[in-house]
Design an enzyme around this catalytic site. Sequence first.
Site, PDB file in Angstrom:
ATOM      1  N   GLU A 136      -6.347 -10.331  -1.157  1.00 36.10           N
ATOM      2  CA  GLU A 136      -7.226 -10.074   0.179  1.00 36.10           C
ATOM      3  C   GLU A 136      -8.691  -9.987   0.108  1.00 36.10           C
ATOM      4  OE1 GLU A 136      -5.183  -7.127   2.620  1.00 36.10           O
ATOM      5  OE2 GLU A 136      -3.278  -7.523   1.937  1.00 36.10           O
ATOM      6  N   GLU A 182       0.662  -1.225  -0.110  1.00 35.80           N
ATOM      7  CA  GLU A 182      -0.094   0.104   0.081  1.00 35.80           C
ATOM      8  C   GLU A 182       0.934   1.308  -0.080  1.00 35.80           C
ATOM      9  OE1 GLU A 182      -2.605  -0.653   3.487  1.00 35.80           O
ATOM     10  OE2 GLU A 182      -3.167  -2.786   2.668  1.00 35.80           O
TER      11      GLU A 182
HETATM   12  O1  G3I Z   1      -0.788  -9.150  18.674  1.00 33.74           O
HETATM   13  C1  G3I Z   1      -1.359  -7.965  19.459  1.00 33.74           C
HETATM   14  C2  G3I Z   1      -1.669  -8.487  20.670  1.00 33.74           C
HETATM   15  O2  G3I Z   1      -0.481  -8.874  21.496  1.00 33.74           O
HETATM   16  C3  G3I Z   1      -2.238  -7.213  21.459  1.00 33.74           C
HETATM   17  O3  G3I Z   1      -2.508  -7.491  22.651  1.00 33.74           O
HETATM   18  C4  G3I Z   1      -3.439  -6.579  20.629  1.00 33.74           C
HETATM   19  C5  G3I Z   1      -4.017  -5.484  21.039  1.00 33.74           C
HETATM   20  O4  G3I Z   1      -2.914  -4.298  20.861  1.00 33.74           O
HETATM   21  O5  G3I Z   1      -2.737  -6.312  19.216  1.00 33.74           O
HETATM   22  C6  G3I Z   1      -2.543  -7.369  18.633  1.00 33.74           C
HETATM   23  O6  G3I Z   1      -1.944  -6.875  17.126  1.00 33.74           O
HETATM   24  C7  G3I Z   1      -2.959  -6.706  16.510  1.00 33.74           C
HETATM   25  C8  G3I Z   1      -2.901  -7.765  15.249  1.00 33.74           C
HETATM   26  O7  G3I Z   1      -3.731  -7.243  14.398  1.00 33.74           O
HETATM   27  C9  G3I Z   1      -3.066  -9.109  15.458  1.00 33.74           C
HETATM   28  O8  G3I Z   1      -4.452  -9.400  16.007  1.00 33.74           O
HETATM   29  C10 G3I Z   1      -2.829  -5.416  15.925  1.00 33.74           C
HETATM   30  O9  G3I Z   1      -3.362  -4.525  17.239  1.00 33.74           O
HETATM   31  C11 G3I Z   1      -3.792  -4.991  15.136  1.00 33.74           C
HETATM   32  O10 G3I Z   1      -3.577  -3.545  14.381  1.00 33.74           O
HETATM   33  C12 G3I Z   1      -3.612  -6.110  13.799  1.00 33.74           C
HETATM   34  O11 G3I Z   1      -4.711  -5.806  12.775  1.00 33.74           O
HETATM   35  C13 G3I Z   1      -4.134  -6.320  11.407  1.00 33.74           C
HETATM   36  C14 G3I Z   1      -4.150  -5.191  10.540  1.00 33.74           C
HETATM   37  O12 G3I Z   1      -3.721  -5.641   9.048  1.00 33.74           O
HETATM   38  C15 G3I Z   1      -2.742  -4.286  10.793  1.00 33.74           C
HETATM   39  O13 G3I Z   1      -1.658  -5.057  10.778  1.00 33.74           O
HETATM   40  C16 G3I Z   1      -5.299  -7.273  10.779  1.00 33.74           C
HETATM   41  O14 G3I Z   1      -5.324  -8.261  11.874  1.00 33.74           O
HETATM   42  C17 G3I Z   1      -4.948  -7.680   9.682  1.00 33.74           C
HETATM   43  O15 G3I Z   1      -6.287  -8.323   9.068  1.00 33.74           O
HETATM   44  C18 G3I Z   1      -4.672  -6.524   8.554  1.00 33.74           C
HETATM   45  O16 G3I Z   1      -4.590  -6.858   7.563  1.00 33.74           O
HETATM   46  C19 G3I Z   1      -4.163  -5.844   6.532  1.00 33.74           C
HETATM   47  C20 G3I Z   1      -3.053  -6.395   5.568  1.00 33.74           C
HETATM   48  O17 G3I Z   1      -2.063  -6.757   6.226  1.00 33.74           O
HETATM   49  C21 G3I Z   1      -2.885  -5.331   4.327  1.00 33.74           C
HETATM   50  N1  G3I Z   1      -3.879  -5.171   3.628  1.00 33.74           N
HETATM   51  C22 G3I Z   1      -5.199  -4.548   4.331  1.00 33.74           C
HETATM   52  C23 G3I Z   1      -5.498  -5.564   5.490  1.00 33.74           C
HETATM   53  C24 G3I Z   1      -6.700  -5.039   6.558  1.00 33.74           C
HETATM   54  O18 G3I Z   1      -6.362  -3.879   7.248  1.00 33.74           O
END
Ligand code: G3I
Length: 382
Positions: free
Chosen positions: A290, A174
């Site tokens: 995705e 992105e």
């Molecule tokens: O693992 C930590 C955990 O230890 C902590 O307690 C918790 C609360 O802060 O956060 C956890 O991490 C989270 C992670 O997902 C795993 O669940 C992050 O906060 C959260 O921001 C993260 O969200 C992911 C997001 O990307 C940001 O990386 C989503 O699961 C994931 O589906 C999403 O996927 C993205 C693709 O990578 C790129 N394209 C868009 C897509 C949707 O946003």
Amino acid sequence: MGFAVQPARRINARMRLSLCALVCVLISLIAGAADAAAQKPDATETLRGAAQKSNLLMGTAAGADSLSEPLYSSTLAAQYSQLEPENEMKFGPIHPEPTTYDYAAADALVAFAQAHAMRVRGHNLVWQEQLPGWITHRLLPWTPADLNRVLASHIANVVGHYKGRVYAWDVVNEPFNDDGTMRSTVWYNSPGIGFAGQGTRTIEQALRWAHAADPTARLFVNEIGAEVLNRKSNAVYAMAKDFVKRGVPLSGIGLEFHVGPGFDQLDNLDSLNRNVRRLAALGLEVQFTEVDVRLPNNNAANLSVQAQNYKDLLNICLQQPACTAFQTWGFTDKHSWIPAIDHGHGWALPFDQNYRKKPAYLAMLKKLNSHSGTRVRFQSSR
Ligand code: G3I
């Protein structure tokens, strides 16, 4: 007393017992094999099997934490020929401290994939989300030179660690704004790695580092909202055309498809088709990376519209040999990112929260089986 007879009789008895045991073992082996064959689904009964006949990888994002859930892992292995760690290979989780790499969770997904003859798609090396604090909250501001060294080392370590086990990478995720300009990010110009204001040079450098770490890996730039013809997809196309012309190691473009039920209007599908064709005409792969189709509720009408969207997107992919993978962002509504960020929406994936096949799954399976064997295998020129 037929003593001499006794041993013979005893031998005969023992032989009869051995023969009986042998027959019993043989029967159980044959029954077991029959049972296994009965359990192994026919290729037309799974997404991966039906897609294989069309030289198409059916993929899904996957989470290491969910592998211990029996229905999760059994459905993942049975239905998909590719998995992509949803978060485990992102910068923050895999490189939590300057000199610490934590590969455990991603390794578990790679091991699962290898155990089930699945490809692994890596995601992602350069993104402005899910960065560790040592990158985003450094006491002293980063200099471009220092950040250049950090990113070069990160890519070399992570891609090197998975060399030969990850066949494709979302190297840069992105990078563009909706208007086609480069996003202002830590990696581009805040402060960047030394190419601020130089267009796509940051992306080019990341691709070259990844190629140096694993020359066999397929290298992608992955973008959201660039599926149809618009200013963002035009910027992606211009970058791709320039990179191909200059021999920058770009293998393909990932189109994400985080969409709603209204996506598959005819003008959108036509525009998408033209976008995929122009990228394919450069000799690049185009992977749908995705896909999810979010809904406001899971009533029958919405599930039917969702199924039509999945079928239409899969159909466009199948029309283009350069579309080598069709991947959803998860596969069960039980583990989808959407409800957490878009309250009131969800039900976006092919399996429901109890791993039951939804109309979307059935529509895709039917489309795959109706299309089998009519697609040439993509031959990369890059
Ligand atoms: O693992 C930590 C955990 O230890 C902590 O307690 C918790 C609360 O802060 O956060 C956890 O991490 C989270 C992670 O997902 C795993 O669940 C992050 O906060 C959260 O921001 C993260 O969200 C992911 C997001 O990307 C940001 O990386 C989503 O699961 C994931 O589906 C999403 O996927 C993205 C693709 O990578 C790129 N394209 C868009 C897509 C949707 O946003």
